[in-house]
Scaffold this active site. Structure first.
Site, PDB file in Angstrom:
ATOM      1  N   ARG A 124     -76.184  -2.641 -14.203  1.00 39.84           N
ATOM      2  CA  ARG A 124     -75.747  -3.717 -13.509  1.00 39.84           C
ATOM      3  C   ARG A 124     -74.979  -4.544 -14.863  1.00 39.84           C
ATOM      4  O   ARG A 124     -73.985  -5.351 -14.787  1.00 39.84           O
ATOM      5  CB  ARG A 124     -76.584  -4.706 -13.121  1.00 39.84           C
ATOM      6  CG  ARG A 124     -76.836  -4.342 -11.653  1.00 39.84           C
ATOM      7  CD  ARG A 124     -77.617  -5.122 -10.696  1.00 39.84           C
ATOM      8  NE  ARG A 124     -77.461  -4.755  -9.496  1.00 39.84           N
ATOM      9  CZ  ARG A 124     -78.303  -5.246  -8.338  1.00 39.84           C
ATOM     10  NH1 ARG A 124     -79.407  -6.334  -9.068  1.00 39.84           N
ATOM     11  NH2 ARG A 124     -78.386  -5.261  -7.435  1.00 39.84           N
ATOM     12  N   GLY A 135     -78.003  -4.500  -0.579  1.00 40.44           N
ATOM     13  CA  GLY A 135     -78.141  -5.281   0.642  1.00 40.44           C
ATOM     14  C   GLY A 135     -76.429  -6.020   0.729  1.00 40.44           C
ATOM     15  O   GLY A 135     -75.802  -5.777   1.944  1.00 40.44           O
TER      16      GLY A 135
END
Ligand code: ADP
Ligand code: MG
Length: 451
Positions: free
Chosen positions: A36, A376
């Site tokens: 990330r 998500g």
């Protein structure tokens, strides 16, 4: 993409607040997986090169509004510093005079990272005062935190009302890749869904059933579908209260002409642990004392065969308890096969923390077309929902309308995509924010209710 990006912004010399998603695993004071952080480097590098003062902000873990020393961002700052070979000091707190002073002293091209935003309960509450303080640090807002875009928090939504708000390059890439799946997938288009809980995936399956040609189901969530088909599954993970949903999904798939592939044989284990007794059984009548933990050989062959000619794939959720090597065979086989498909030109998009971990562990991540940094968020996007952190970003003016008479007069910053925009005229900080309608903000708040 219909949002303005950091390439459209005038950032030279400006203070730019960049919301990143540096929620990475940390152990013994070291970042365990920096994907990330790497994913946000292009945006940060672009801003540094353009001479911006770069204020990075992220959350880490779930400190629930309190200072938790193990969730400080220092290890993240150190990792980023190594990656971009620049100093990345982290403030002791996201708020306070010390932080304000540090930000005031910044020179063009410098970077400062704010301490974990979620040490303040106001972040997740989208508190207007907290958002206003964050906004006061900067002239321009950039959201590159795709993984947090489904949350309406102060640093993802509140702040964007007060500053001209642009998408970062990672945000742009995520939205472009995921929209392509929904809007213009090259066929055949397959979705592979696995993982633990079917309840997490029902909404995304519902939406994908109107888009895909093939639906491959595995992992714990497939067990509820086996129940729906009248099989017995022993002690396997399942959600009996979702059997009706599974039945409805299977019926809709048939109506829509979507082929559904479920496991035909499975690995069953005495316990879901390492070193336990296990064997292969047909996925028909699993005896009461066994757990389904992986795909059997026949299921693997059936699925690989069904996927052989696909041109677009979305994969979320491992197809077995992949954390235990003996039960990772199905997941690994599908991952290898998708890497090959991608090699041959198919578009392969993978989302979900555990699925990505499974692929990374096999060294196949770089082979895939796109690995989403948001689990998500990617699911909510593919459910067809509008992500609140995306809604608040400035819209790109639609390209050249044929009817010149009916142009709307809302002022917005440079609408044309301009890669070399560092030279663009300054944008005022008020006008763009004023173009956001209250309706859009309300819609954003509504979408945000999901945890
Ligand atoms: P992702 O993070 O990729 O979205 P999920 O979080 O939905 O995936 O699911 C991952 C979890 O599902 C893993 O921990 C894996 O062990 C579990 N899982 C997969 N298959 C099974 C199974 N048959 N029984 C129990 N758990 C399973
Ligand atoms: Mg997961």
């Amino acid at each position: 993409m219909d949002k303005l990006t950091v390439r459209d912004a005038d950032v030279a010399g400006k203070r730019v607040f960049v919301r990143v998603d540096f929620n990475v695993p940390i152990a013994d004071g070291k970042v365990q997986d920096d994907s990330r952080i790497r994913a946000a480097v292009p945006t940060i590098a672009l801003l540094v090169q353009a001479g911006a003062r770069v204020i990075l902000a992220s959350h880490l873990g779930r400190p629930n509004g309190k200072v938790v020393d193990s969730l400080r961002l220092r290890p993240v700052g150190q990792r980023l510093a190594e990656l971009i070979r620049r100093n990345v000091p982290v403030t002791g707190d996201a708020l306070g005079v010390g932080t304000e002073d540090a930000l005031k002293r910044m020179r063009p091209g410098e970077i400062v990272m704010l301490e974990n935003l979620r040490f303040h309960p106001e972040e997740e509450a989208n508190d207007p005062g907290f958002a206003a303080t964050l906004a006061s640090y900067a002239d321009v807002y950039v959201n590159d935190a795709f993984g947090t875009a489904h949350r309406a928090h102060a640093s993802t939504v509140g702040i964007a009302d007060q500053l001209p708000a642009y998408a970062g390059l990672l945000m742009e890439r995520e939205l472009t890749m995921l929209s392509k799946l929904l809007e213009a997938p090259e066929r055949p288009f397959a979705a592979i869904l696995g993982g633990a809980k079917v309840s997490d995936k029902i909404a995304v399956i519902d939406n994908l059933l109107t888009k895909v040609d093939l639906l491959v189901l595995g992992g714990g969530m497939a067990n509820t579908f086996l129940l729906a088909k009248g099989k017995t599954i022993g002690k396997s993970l399942a959600e009996p209260d979702r059997v009706e949903d599974a039945r409805r999904i299977l019926a809709t798939a048939e109506k829509n002409g979507v082929r559904v592939v479920l496991p035909v044989d499975v690995i069953v284990a005495k316990e879901v642990t390492r070193g336990t007794e296990y064997k292969t059984l047909l996925a028909e009548k699993i005896p009461a004392s066994w757990h389904i933990v992986d795909l059997g050989k026949q299921s693997q062959e059936l699925m690989l065969d069904a996927l052989a000619d696909v041109n677009t794939v979305f994969w979320n959720g491992p197809l077995g308890v992949f954390e235990i090597p003996s039960f990772a065979h199905g997941t690994n086989a599908v991952a290898r096969m998708l890497a090959d498909r991608a090699d041959q030109g198919a578009t392969v998009v993978v989302g979900g923390g555990d699925s990505v971990a499974a692929i990374t562990r096999q060294g196949l991540a770089s082979k895939m077309t796109h690995i989403s940094t948001g689990g998500g968020a990617s699911l909510e996007f593919l459910e067809g929902r509008v992500l609140p952190g995306v809604t608040v970003l400035l819209d790109r003016e639609p390209a050249e309308q044929p009817k010149p008479a009916a142009t709307k007069s809302t002022p917005k910053p440079a609408a044309k995509k301009a890669a070399a925009s560092a030279t663009k005229k300054p944008t005022t900080t008020k006008t763009p924010a004023a173009t956001k309608t209250p309706a859009a903000t309300k819609a954003a708040a509504k979408t945000a209710s999901r945890k």
